[in-house]
Design an enzyme around this catalytic site. Structure first.
Site, PDB file in Angstrom:
ATOM      1  N   TYR A 206     107.625  15.534  18.774  1.00 22.35           N
ATOM      2  CA  TYR A 206     108.095  16.421  17.695  1.00 22.35           C
ATOM      3  C   TYR A 206     108.851  17.566  18.284  1.00 22.35           C
ATOM      4  O   TYR A 206     108.138  18.333  18.743  1.00 22.35           O
ATOM      5  CB  TYR A 206     106.636  17.040  16.903  1.00 22.35           C
ATOM      6  CG  TYR A 206     107.199  17.968  16.055  1.00 22.35           C
ATOM      7  CD1 TYR A 206     107.841  17.793  14.932  1.00 22.35           C
ATOM      8  CD2 TYR A 206     106.838  19.216  16.471  1.00 22.35           C
ATOM      9  CE1 TYR A 206     108.477  18.988  14.292  1.00 22.35           C
ATOM     10  CE2 TYR A 206     107.260  20.333  15.686  1.00 22.35           C
ATOM     11  CZ  TYR A 206     107.949  20.221  14.541  1.00 22.35           C
ATOM     12  OH  TYR A 206     108.362  21.260  13.974  1.00 22.35           O
TER      13      TYR A 206
ATOM     14  N   TRP B 289     111.617  20.443  19.566  1.00 19.37           N
ATOM     15  CA  TRP B 289     111.481  21.303  20.808  1.00 19.37           C
ATOM     16  C   TRP B 289     111.489  20.675  22.166  1.00 19.37           C
ATOM     17  O   TRP B 289     110.835  21.167  23.053  1.00 19.37           O
ATOM     18  CB  TRP B 289     110.410  22.293  20.428  1.00 19.37           C
ATOM     19  CG  TRP B 289     110.657  23.108  19.390  1.00 19.37           C
ATOM     20  CD1 TRP B 289     109.885  23.163  18.097  1.00 19.37           C
ATOM     21  CD2 TRP B 289     111.646  23.936  19.032  1.00 19.37           C
ATOM     22  NE1 TRP B 289     110.450  23.983  17.257  1.00 19.37           N
ATOM     23  CE2 TRP B 289     111.328  24.479  17.746  1.00 19.37           C
ATOM     24  CE3 TRP B 289     112.760  24.247  19.925  1.00 19.37           C
ATOM     25  CZ2 TRP B 289     112.603  25.459  17.540  1.00 19.37           C
ATOM     26  CZ3 TRP B 289     113.716  25.344  19.325  1.00 19.37           C
ATOM     27  CH2 TRP B 289     113.612  25.865  18.190  1.00 19.37           C
TER      28      TRP B 289
END
Length: 839
Positions: A151, A153
């Site tokens: 997910y 980043w």
């Protein structure tokens, strides 16, 4: 529906990549772990991170200093200075396998994850083990048994994008289960397409140049840009912060609406208004009611550019439930005096007002409502699409509103199509022109996803059916998780439930740089390079497209760490020559891809013609110069006003909604008949808030983004020492609350509720509303034998429930806790240490 900047970077960057065409010629040499950078032993190296373009000082082959390449703001960013710790601290240096898993992968005792020792194995052994167990899972459970986790980043860089590289690997080997949405904007990115026809949370905003000329008021509602503008999705170019410095110097009135007196409110010397958490919708409803009562409504705008106001007005006036949602009613809920609510409404109407909203208000129970109601309020004001007015949902993020430059935009690695497998053998990739979704694309793959924020629920309840955005979704039975570039044991809500969920699958593999809580909960851990140990390429400026930046490899990889691309290429070799060649496009290394993406942008700039002011050199010259290419904004982008085209001609420039207009009332949502998300914005009482607080849980917990890290990134660095209290995550407590509890500044406190307990360090201040506490998200999970988190991970305390059946977003800002002074012996913080390892 327009495609936002961040979504483009996530999903569309791969459009520039060439099609994957398998070739029978098999390269015996694997892709190089490092491109031929000519590593500097003593000198300077240019690179980039989410927090900026950086100059690294290298001495004797080690990073000794990190600083911004070009500081254009007066405001310092502490994240710039700790790159060495990002390379040398808390590293996973070698491949490891959990003891029971190594002994018997068919009976791996998953209940011991996070408790058991790891065994160091050779890189080759780890690769063979992963491939063997992945094949075994696919044969037994099909594609729905394999979850491709990651997910957002991940490290900056368009080639070394671990998430896309993982998906590329899983696709070419037969497909995987993924997720939809994200933690940041889970509710708004679903509701806003119904309201204004676009994601909106990731769209370019009305230009700052326009705002500074025409706005009389700027309202920052539930956001702290001075903190959150330290980072960007690609690389931060500092321009967003520069414009807030210009706002500080201007004569524009600034109002901050937030339970916390944020760094932004202090920086801008703003008027601070502090409603109770999760009551923003009620406050806006009270303002809307007052606008109608004082005839300060732009009915012409509502008539021409919106639909459904009359249905909403009936709700506002209590025609059905008998409750008039006026300022008095709102005041009782949100805690703001009635006259202040009324005054704000009038001031918004009487002056060109830009309302800049953050995303925190939609990370709450019924989080679909706040931004829908905000658009409704702004529609009543009639300022949407006008100079100096309207609303914006990304001024606090990645420099929204910074004018966009005319220049080359680099592409990135592609996840590629799904490989075609028959009888367990790879027979190729889809033919050129094959329809996506057809048999040749989706042979042997579910192409299935569920909402990201429901992952723990999905792992715990395979086969469960849920409502989501007008559809029914059935959770798959996941037996193999491969996760890269993330830290879900810290990021996901209700950590103790999440730990139970992570002990359900048979196999969890993690490529990781650091010994994060997630890595400690894996079965197989592969050592990945940081972005400072490999070459890459990125943009600086998510909305501005200001620069193309070379990310030069600075130092040799630590231990036996390898690039994710190399790890997955080596895994592909375990599937055969054709799969390897499909994945690597016939043996390309990182630099081959980097050069392709650069040259694609170069061709783009050439197409602009001779009037283009910033030519790009050849790739070889660009790479050798070790400097970014900086573009210039266009006059058009400096004058840009969001929704102005729609305002000019709502027929030719219709929005992407069902009606083509702003939808205050959605007929589509009405058809879903969800009890927790109706057809127009409404006030729903949250499951936990100060309105139903008890003696057992009297405080509302807010879990804001931290100022000293990016989510959980950098928590392990020395930067932590600048904010930690007795080695713990700080918790902000109101002065009177602390006095009532006998807590002083610097005390260690126990924060607890029915979901769990953590230790934190008290920071006592009047900068937070009484009855509210703040414990920032991202602190590393560090449980003792009884489950007490010794460091202070906020998600131990948060609720893992969906916003509603529409979006199924997370509700991290909804939750009640209790606090007491901790009087026991302080336990040692071990979050940043490696687990027990058997040689």
């Amino acid at each position: 529906m327009s495609l936002g900047r961040r979504r483009f970077l996530k999903l569309g960057a791969g459009l520039s990549a060439l099609p994957l065409i398998p070739n029978m010629s098999f390269s015996k040499e694997p892709p190089k772990n490092m491109v031929d950078s000519g590593l500097v032993q003593n000198g300077k190296v240019l690179t980039a991170a989410h927090w900026g373009v950086l100059n690294l000082t290298i001495k004797n082959g080690k990073i000794t200093k990190s600083e911004p390449y070009d500081k254009i703001t007066k405001t310092d960013n502490p994240l710039w200075y700790h790159t060495a710790d990002m390379v040398y601290k808390s590293r996973v240096k070698y491949p490891y396998v959990r003891k029971s898993y190594l002994e018997n992968p068919d009976n791996p005792k998953p209940h011991l994850r996070g408790k058991e020792e790891f065994v160091r194995v050779s890189y080759e052994e780890a690769i063979k083990l992963i491939a063997k167990e992945l094949k075994k899972t696919r044969a037994k459970s099909g594609t729905q048994g394999i979850f491709g986790g990651s997910y957002g980043w991940k490290s900056s860089g368009n080639m070394q994008n671990c998430r896309i590289l993982l998906h590329r690997f899983l696709n070419v080997t037969g497909g995987f289960v993924g997720v939809s949405g994200d933690y940041s904007t889970g509710a708004s990115q679903v509701i806003m397409p119904y309201v204004v026809g676009s994601l909106e949370v990731y769209e370019q905003q009305t230009s700052w140049e326009n705002l500074l000329k025409h706005s009389k008021q700027v309202v920052i509602w539930g956001a702290d840009p001075i903190t959150t503008l330290r980072i960007s999705w690609t690389a931060n170019e500092q321009k967003g912060m520069e414009y807030f410095e210009k706002l500080q110097k201007s004569k524009i009135k600034v109002i901050c609406i937030d339970p916390i007196k944020t760094e932004t409110a202090k920086f801008l010397n703003a008027e601070w208004i502090a409603p109770r958490p999760n009551t923003d919708v009620a406050m806006m409803l009270g303002m809307a009611s007052h606008l109608i009562a004082t005839n300060k409504v732009n009915y012409e705008f509502l008539e021409n550019y919106t639909i459904g106001f009359e249905q909403f007005r009936e709700y506002l006036e209590g025609k059905q439930d008998g409750i008039k949602k006026d300022a008095k009613w709102a005041s009782a809920i949100c805690g703001i005096p009635e006259n202040v609510i009324q005054s704000l409404a009038e001031r918004f109407y009487d002056n060109p007002t830009m309302i800049m909203s953050g995303w925190g208000m939609q990370r709450a129970h019924h989080g679909e409502q706040p931004h829908w109601m905000l658009v409704t309020l702004c529609g009543m004001l009639g300022q949407i699409g006008t100079k100096g007015g309207g609303f914006g949902l990304s001024y606090h993020y990645s420099g929204g509103g910074v004018p966009t430059c005319k220049g080359g935009v680099i592409g990135g690695i592609s996840a590629g199509p799904v490989g075609i497998w028959k009888n367990g053998k790879f027979v190729g990739l889809p033919k050129a022109g094959a329809a996506q979704g057809g048999a040749e694309w989706l042979q042997n793959t579910a192409s299935y996803s569920f909402p990201l924020a429901r992952i723990a629920d999905a792992l715990l309840n395979p086969g469960k059916k849920i409502d989501h955005n007008g559809q029914k979704i059935t959770y798959p039975k996941i037996d193999f998780i491969y996760w890269v570039g993330g830290n879900p044991l810290v990021h996901h809500q209700d950590t103790n439930t999440n730990v139970q969920a992570w002990r359900k699958p048979r196999t969890i593999v993690v490529n990781e740089i650091y010994w994060t809580p997630t890595a400690k909960m894996a079965d197989i851990v592969m050592p990945a390079t940081s972005s400072y140990e490999r070459d890459d390429l990125t943009m600086a400026g998510d909305y501005s497209n200001l620069q193309i930046v070379p990310m030069k490899q600075a130092v040799e990889p630590v231990g036996e760490s390898r690039d994710d691309y190399v790890i997955f290429a080596d895994l592909c070799k375990e599937y055969g020559e054709e799969v390897y060649n499909a994945y690597t496009e016939n043996g390309k290394n990182a630099k081959d891809f980097i050069k392709e993406y650069y040259e694609s942008a170069l061709q783009q700039t050439k197409s602009y013609g001779e009037e283009f002011a910033t030519p790009m050199p050849s790739f070889e010259e660009f790479w050798a110069k070790n400097k970014p290419i900086t573009f210039i904004p266009t006059l058009e982008s400096e004058d840009y006003v969001r929704f102005s085209d729609f305002l000019e001609d709502p027929i030719l420039n219709a929005l992407g909604t069902e009606s083509g207009k702003i939808e205050i009332y959605s007929r589509t949502i009405a058809k879903y008949k969800y009890e927790d998300c109706k057809a127009h914005p409404m006030w729903f009482e949250p499951i936990e808030w100060l309105g139903n607080a008890t003696k057992e849980a009297p405080f509302h917990l807010l879990t804001n983004h931290p100022a000293g890290r990016l989510h959980s990134q950098m928590c392990h660095t020395a930067l932590r020492e600048s904010y930690a209290v007795k080695g713990r995550e700080p918790i902000l407590i109101n002065t009177q609350d602390a006095k009532n509890l006998g807590i002083k500044n610097g005390d260690v406190v126990r924060v607890f509720n029915k979901r769990g307990e953590v230790l934190a360090g008290a920071v006592v201040s009047n900068d937070i509303l009484q009855g509210v506490v703040r414990l920032c998200e991202g602190g590393w999970y560090d449980p003792d034998a009884n489950g007490l988190c010794k460091y202070g991970n906020a998600n131990v305390l948060t609720l893992d429930l969906p916003t509603s059946k529409l979006a199924n977003g997370n509700i991290a800002h909804t939750g009640l806790v209790n606090i007491e002074k901790y009087t026991g012996t302080l336990p040692e913080v071990t979050a940043f240490s490696e687990p027990k390892i058997i040689s």
